[in-house]
Design a protein around this motif. Structure first.
Motif, PDB file in Angstrom:
ATOM      1  N   LYS A 187       0.816  -1.225   0.000  1.00 37.73           N
ATOM      2  CA  LYS A 187       0.000   0.000   0.000  1.00 37.73           C
ATOM      3  C   LYS A 187       0.844   1.268   0.000  1.00 37.73           C
ATOM      4  O   LYS A 187       0.329   2.357  -0.156  1.00 37.73           O
ATOM      5  N   HIS A 228      -0.389   2.266  10.001  1.00 40.94           N
ATOM      6  CA  HIS A 228      -1.548   2.874   9.348  1.00 40.94           C
ATOM      7  C   HIS A 228      -2.531   1.848   8.789  1.00 40.94           C
ATOM      8  O   HIS A 228      -3.652   2.211   8.430  1.00 40.94           O
ATOM      9  N   LEU A 229      -2.144   0.593   8.724  1.00 37.88           N
ATOM     10  CA  LEU A 229      -3.052  -0.446   8.204  1.00 37.88           C
ATOM     11  C   LEU A 229      -4.339  -0.520   9.011  1.00 37.88           C
ATOM     12  O   LEU A 229      -5.391  -0.843   8.465  1.00 37.88           O
ATOM     13  N   TYR A 252      -7.177   1.399   7.440  1.00 40.76           N
ATOM     14  CA  TYR A 252      -7.753   0.761   6.257  1.00 40.76           C
ATOM     15  C   TYR A 252      -8.599  -0.452   6.643  1.00 40.76           C
ATOM     16  O   TYR A 252      -9.719  -0.625   6.160  1.00 40.76           O
ATOM     17  N   LEU A 302     -11.871   0.508   8.481  1.00 35.92           N
ATOM     18  CA  LEU A 302     -12.883   1.060   7.564  1.00 35.92           C
ATOM     19  C   LEU A 302     -13.466  -0.032   6.674  1.00 35.92           C
ATOM     20  O   LEU A 302     -14.668  -0.025   6.391  1.00 35.92           O
ATOM     21  N   ASP A 303     -12.650  -0.985   6.239  1.00 35.56           N
ATOM     22  CA  ASP A 303     -13.122  -2.085   5.406  1.00 35.56           C
ATOM     23  C   ASP A 303     -14.065  -3.026   6.147  1.00 35.56           C
ATOM     24  O   ASP A 303     -14.896  -3.677   5.529  1.00 35.56           O
TER      25      ASP A 303
END
Length: 181
Positions: free
Chosen positions: A165, A171-172, A175, A178-179
């Motif tokens: 990414k 920071h994963l 993501y 949110l997913d």
């Protein structure tokens, strides 16, 4: 810091660190981990010396992180030692401290951004598993039963996903959360 207000910057930073500790590690983050674990973790993080975070090497940072995890575990008011919960609390706090402009600047946290772990929990584990091949990641044991060797496997895989990414591993969480919301 603010014109017209006489507040010592040290008091501001100390107060801000406490606020970040409380908001980063809220009730849902440590749900079901035991009586007093949330408050004790928040208090521990509010007092954590961010000036002592090693910035010279990833190896020294990792040793420091392991030591902080042990110190937090030793301060918990329960008999069992939920390593995963302690590690998650510290990782959530460090991530949010990095994201806070004042704390990040004061303690030069951007220099350790690439070393920070993704805070592991069932949502993050599920998201990582969705991107893995069969058998590539161990079975998620739950936060209460998470141990360092299982965590390391997830962190190594998270590092690979982060590289794909073009972001730091820490920071994963954004993501994956949110997913899977």
């Amino acid at each position: 810091l603010c014109s017209g207000i006489k507040m010592k910057p040290k008091d501001f930073i100390k107060t801000l660190q406490r606020k970040v500790a409380i908001t980063a590690v809220g009730p849902s983050a440590l749900r079901g981990q035991g009586e007093g674990v949330l408050r004790t973790s928040q208090d521990f993080l509010a007092r954590m010396s961010l000036t002592r975070v090693p910035k010279s090497s990833e190896k020294r940072y990792r040793l420091w992180l392991d030591r902080q995890t042990e110190l937090l575990l030793n301060s918990l008011p329960i008999k069992n030692r939920p390593w995963g919960a302690a590690r998650k609390a510290i990782n959530l706090f460090l991530r949010d401290a990095l994201y806070n402009k004042y704390l990040s600047k004061q303690f030069k946290l951007q220099s350790i951004e690439t070393w920070l772990e993704v805070p592991l929990d069932s949502v993050v584990a599920k998201g990582l598993k969705l991107h893995s091949n069969r058998g590539e990641l161990p079975r998620w044991p739950g936060l209460k039963n998470l141990k360092p060797n299982i965590s390391k496997g997830f962190q190594v895989f998270a590092s690979k996903q982060a590289i794909l990414k073009g972001i730091a591993r820490v920071h994963l969480d954004m993501y994956l959360w949110l997913d899977n919301r």
